[in-house]
Motif scaffolding. Structure first.
Motif, PDB file in Angstrom:
ATOM      1  N   PHE A   1      25.561 -13.427  37.911  1.00  7.66           N
ATOM      2  CA  PHE A   1      24.894 -14.402  37.061  1.00  7.66           C
ATOM      3  C   PHE A   1      25.299 -14.219  35.598  1.00  7.66           C
ATOM      4  CE2 PHE A   1      21.248 -15.612  34.403  1.00  7.66           C
ATOM      5  CZ  PHE A   1      21.206 -16.967  34.698  1.00  7.66           C
ATOM      6  N   VAL A   2      25.310 -12.977  35.129  1.00  4.78           N
ATOM      7  CA  VAL A   2      25.675 -12.699  33.737  1.00  4.78           C
ATOM      8  C   VAL A   2      27.144 -13.056  33.490  1.00  4.78           C
ATOM      9  CG1 VAL A   2      26.002 -10.829  32.054  1.00  4.78           C
ATOM     10  CG2 VAL A   2      23.883 -10.979  33.365  1.00  4.78           C
ATOM     11  N   ALA A   3      28.010 -12.750  34.452  1.00  4.17           N
ATOM     12  CA  ALA A   3      29.428 -13.102  34.304  1.00  4.17           C
ATOM     13  C   ALA A   3      29.610 -14.618  34.245  1.00  4.17           C
ATOM     14  CB  ALA A   3      30.237 -12.517  35.454  1.00  4.17           C
ATOM     15  N   GLY A   4      28.913 -15.343  35.086  1.00  2.00           N
ATOM     16  CA  GLY A   4      28.988 -16.804  35.057  1.00  2.00           C
ATOM     17  C   GLY A   4      28.449 -17.369  33.759  1.00  2.00           C
ATOM     18  N   LEU A   5      27.344 -16.798  33.283  1.00  2.00           N
ATOM     19  CA  LEU A   5      26.758 -17.239  32.024  1.00  2.00           C
ATOM     20  C   LEU A   5      27.706 -16.962  30.858  1.00  2.00           C
ATOM     21  CD1 LEU A   5      24.070 -18.497  31.112  1.00  2.00           C
ATOM     22  CD2 LEU A   5      23.269 -16.193  30.638  1.00  2.00           C
ATOM     23  N   ALA A   6      28.333 -15.795  30.857  1.00  2.00           N
ATOM     24  CA  ALA A   6      29.282 -15.446  29.796  1.00  2.00           C
ATOM     25  C   ALA A   6      30.506 -16.364  29.841  1.00  2.00           C
ATOM     26  CB  ALA A   6      29.712 -13.989  29.923  1.00  2.00           C
TER      27      ALA A   6
ATOM     28  N   PHE B   1      30.606 -19.454  31.040  1.00  2.00           N
ATOM     29  CA  PHE B   1      30.160 -20.769  30.581  1.00  2.00           C
ATOM     30  C   PHE B   1      29.982 -20.785  29.067  1.00  2.00           C
ATOM     31  CE2 PHE B   1      26.616 -23.614  29.507  1.00  2.00           C
ATOM     32  CZ  PHE B   1      27.192 -24.823  29.865  1.00  2.00           C
ATOM     33  N   ALA B   2      29.361 -19.746  28.515  1.00  2.00           N
ATOM     34  CA  ALA B   2      29.136 -19.680  27.072  1.00  2.00           C
ATOM     35  C   ALA B   2      30.460 -19.593  26.319  1.00  2.00           C
ATOM     36  CB  ALA B   2      28.246 -18.490  26.735  1.00  2.00           C
ATOM     37  N   GLY B   3      31.389 -18.796  26.818  1.00  2.00           N
ATOM     38  CA  GLY B   3      32.695 -18.673  26.168  1.00  2.00           C
ATOM     39  C   GLY B   3      33.469 -19.975  26.177  1.00  2.00           C
ATOM     40  N   LYS B   4      33.419 -20.668  27.297  1.00  2.00           N
ATOM     41  CA  LYS B   4      34.119 -21.944  27.398  1.00  2.00           C
ATOM     42  C   LYS B   4      33.486 -22.981  26.467  1.00  2.00           C
ATOM     43  CE  LYS B   4      36.208 -24.653  31.048  1.00  2.00           C
ATOM     44  NZ  LYS B   4      36.258 -24.915  32.475  1.00  2.00           N
TER      45      LYS B   4
ATOM     46  N   ASN C   1      35.228 -24.776  23.212  1.00  2.00           N
ATOM     47  CA  ASN C   1      35.257 -26.229  23.053  1.00  2.00           C
ATOM     48  C   ASN C   1      34.595 -26.650  21.747  1.00  2.00           C
ATOM     49  OD1 ASN C   1      36.578 -26.602  25.462  1.00  2.00           O
ATOM     50  ND2 ASN C   1      34.722 -27.007  26.621  1.00  2.00           N
ATOM     51  N   PHE C   2      33.488 -25.990  21.385  1.00  2.00           N
ATOM     52  CA  PHE C   2      32.786 -26.334  20.148  1.00  2.00           C
ATOM     53  C   PHE C   2      33.631 -26.026  18.921  1.00  2.00           C
ATOM     54  CE2 PHE C   2      29.937 -25.000  16.659  1.00  2.00           C
ATOM     55  CZ  PHE C   2      29.297 -26.214  16.435  1.00  2.00           C
ATOM     56  N   LEU C   3      34.294 -24.872  18.920  1.00  2.00           N
ATOM     57  CA  LEU C   3      35.051 -24.463  17.739  1.00  2.00           C
ATOM     58  C   LEU C   3      36.409 -25.153  17.623  1.00  2.00           C
ATOM     59  CD1 LEU C   3      34.287 -20.641  17.639  1.00  2.00           C
ATOM     60  CD2 LEU C   3      33.314 -22.439  16.210  1.00  2.00           C
ATOM     61  N   CYS C   4      36.986 -25.564  18.735  1.00  2.00           N
ATOM     62  CA  CYS C   4      38.348 -26.094  18.697  1.00  2.00           C
ATOM     63  C   CYS C   4      38.449 -27.594  18.980  1.00  2.00           C
ATOM     64  CB  CYS C   4      39.214 -25.344  19.710  1.00  2.00           C
ATOM     65  SG  CYS C   4      39.362 -23.592  19.345  1.00  2.00           S
ATOM     66  N   ALA C   5      37.333 -28.281  19.148  1.00  2.00           N
ATOM     67  CA  ALA C   5      37.376 -29.710  19.477  1.00  2.00           C
ATOM     68  C   ALA C   5      37.942 -30.505  18.303  1.00  2.00           C
ATOM     69  CB  ALA C   5      35.982 -30.213  19.833  1.00  2.00           C
ATOM     70  N   GLY C   6      38.917 -31.312  18.556  1.00  2.00           N
ATOM     71  CA  GLY C   6      39.473 -32.199  17.541  1.00  2.00           C
ATOM     72  C   GLY C   6      40.400 -31.531  16.544  1.00  2.00           C
TER      73      GLY C   6
END
Length: 142
Positions: free
Chosen positions: A56-61, A63-66, A70-75
């Motif tokens: 669960f923690v690995a999946g959460l990490a 998802f959060a990393g992705k 996306n938030f920092l590099c969009a556009g």
């Protein structure tokens, strides 16, 4: 007219076959995935709990990393825009942590039956959240 009736019954039969296939697929996955997990949970519950929490923690990490990427590099942002996005992200994270810490403090105060501590924690939470939410914004000059 007969052709329409046969066509209608054909569609009904096809729907019934699809439902049966879906039930069969669910049963297959139940035996292939759920049954071994249940057996693992009953044989070694401590190890099972650890494995599930780590997954669960690995999946959460992941998802959060992705999402962060996306938030920092969009556009294709400029360095100034990226810095602005990082500040917004840190501000949001700080506000969420303040609310979470405040709620934890309130719960602990209630469990310890300390009304004074409860009001102090609530007041501090409101003040710190206000500073982060409203005190860090730059005022626009007309």
């Amino acid at each position: 007219m007969i052709q329409k009736i046969v066509s209608g019954y054909g569609k009904l039969l096809l729907s019934f076959v699809k439902i049966l296939a879906l039930v069969g697929l669910c049963a297959f996955f139940a035996f292939a995935l759920v049954l071994p997990l249940w057996k693992f949970a009953t044989v070694a519950p401590d190890v099972y709990s650890t494995v599930i929490i780590l997954l669960f923690v690995a999946g959460l990490a992941l998802f959060a990393g992705k999402s962060l990427k996306n938030f920092l590099c969009a556009g294709f942002p400029t360095p100034q825009e990226r810095k602005k996005r990082i500040k917004q992200l840190l501000n949001l994270t700080g506000r969420i942590l303040v609310i979470f810490a405040g709620l934890c403090g309130i719960v602990v105060s209630i469990l310890n039956e300390s009304a004074v501590a409860l009001w102090i924690v609530l007041l501090l939470t409101i003040i710190v959240y206000g500073v982060l939410a409203f005190g860090t914004k730059k005022e626009k000059k007309l």
